[in-house]
Design a protein around this motif. Structure first.
Motif, PDB file in Angstrom:
ATOM      1  N   CYS A  62       0.810  -1.384  -0.087  1.00 38.52           N
ATOM      2  CA  CYS A  62       0.047  -0.021  -0.131  1.00 38.52           C
ATOM      3  C   CYS A  62       0.636   1.269   0.036  1.00 38.52           C
ATOM      4  O   CYS A  62       0.206   2.363   0.032  1.00 38.52           O
ATOM      5  CB  CYS A  62      -0.853   0.192   1.018  1.00 38.52           C
ATOM      6  SG  CYS A  62       0.012   0.003   2.753  1.00 38.52           S
ATOM      7  N   CYS A  88       3.156  -3.113   5.848  1.00 39.24           N
ATOM      8  CA  CYS A  88       2.613  -2.922   7.122  1.00 39.24           C
ATOM      9  C   CYS A  88       1.457  -4.008   7.583  1.00 39.24           C
ATOM     10  O   CYS A  88       1.572  -5.029   7.249  1.00 39.24           O
ATOM     11  CB  CYS A  88       1.355  -1.784   6.890  1.00 39.24           C
ATOM     12  SG  CYS A  88       0.081  -1.981   6.042  1.00 39.24           S
ATOM     13  N   CYS A  91      -1.611  -5.227   5.739  1.00 40.60           N
ATOM     14  CA  CYS A  91      -1.214  -5.781   4.349  1.00 40.60           C
ATOM     15  C   CYS A  91      -0.803  -7.185   4.737  1.00 40.60           C
ATOM     16  O   CYS A  91      -0.877  -8.279   3.990  1.00 40.60           O
ATOM     17  CB  CYS A  91      -0.302  -5.007   3.561  1.00 40.60           C
ATOM     18  SG  CYS A  91      -0.862  -3.599   2.865  1.00 40.60           S
TER      19      CYS A  91
HETATM   20 ZN   LIG Z   1       0.419  -1.691   3.381  1.00 48.30          ZN
END
Ligand SMILES: [Zn+2]
Ligand SMILES: [Zn+2]
Ligand SMILES: [Zn+2]
Length: 148
Positions: A62, A88, A91
């Protein structure tokens, strides 16, 4: 105007201040010729150390900046992502769920795979695993299509 001896006046390359006994050699990476006064030397040192730290880690999916360590995940090796890749938390969890789904469910009919699952042949270009039925069907289809 009188010139006494050979005393050469040196000026700071950044601010132009006349330098006395205290002069500082700039670091090579700064790309500055000549000498610096103490203040400018200090400023430049700060500037450059900050710059090096300022490249943020971003999530490979992302592109979110990963500011704190709670939100920084290394992908599993099974996911075959580039080394040094970071994700992250959300994700990572999404990818993890996708991956488990891919492992445990048939890529064609979506039935749950038990102990038995079948790897598709590379030529089929199917991502994931297959159940017995779909594998057989796929195998027959490719043979009758004249894959020989
Ligand atoms: Zn992410
Ligand atoms: Zn200066
Ligand atoms: Zn299936």
């Amino acid at each position: 105007m009188h010139i006494f001896g050979k005393r050469q006046v040196v000026h700071c390359s950044v601010c132009g201040k006349e330098l006395g006994r205290h002069k500082y050699r700039p670091s090579e990476e700064w790309g500055i010729e000549g000498m610096l006064c103490g203040l400018c030397h200090l400023e430049k040192t700060k500037e450059f150390t900050l710059e090096q730290k300022e490249v943020p880690d971003i999530c490979a999916f992302c592109k979110k900046e990963l500011a704190d360590n709670q939100d920084r995940y290394k992908p599993r090796w099974q996911w075959e992502m580039e080394s040094g890749t970071l994700l992250c938390k959300s994700c990572y969890q999404k990818k993890d769920a996708d991956y488990n789904k891919k492992l445990n469910f048939c890529a064609i009919c979506n039935c749950k795979l038990g102990m038995f699952h079948y790897h598709p042949k590379p030529a089929w270009q199917i991502d994931g695993n297959l159940c017995r039925k779909c594998w057989d069907r796929q195998n027959n289809k490719n043979n009758t299509n004249g894959e020989r």
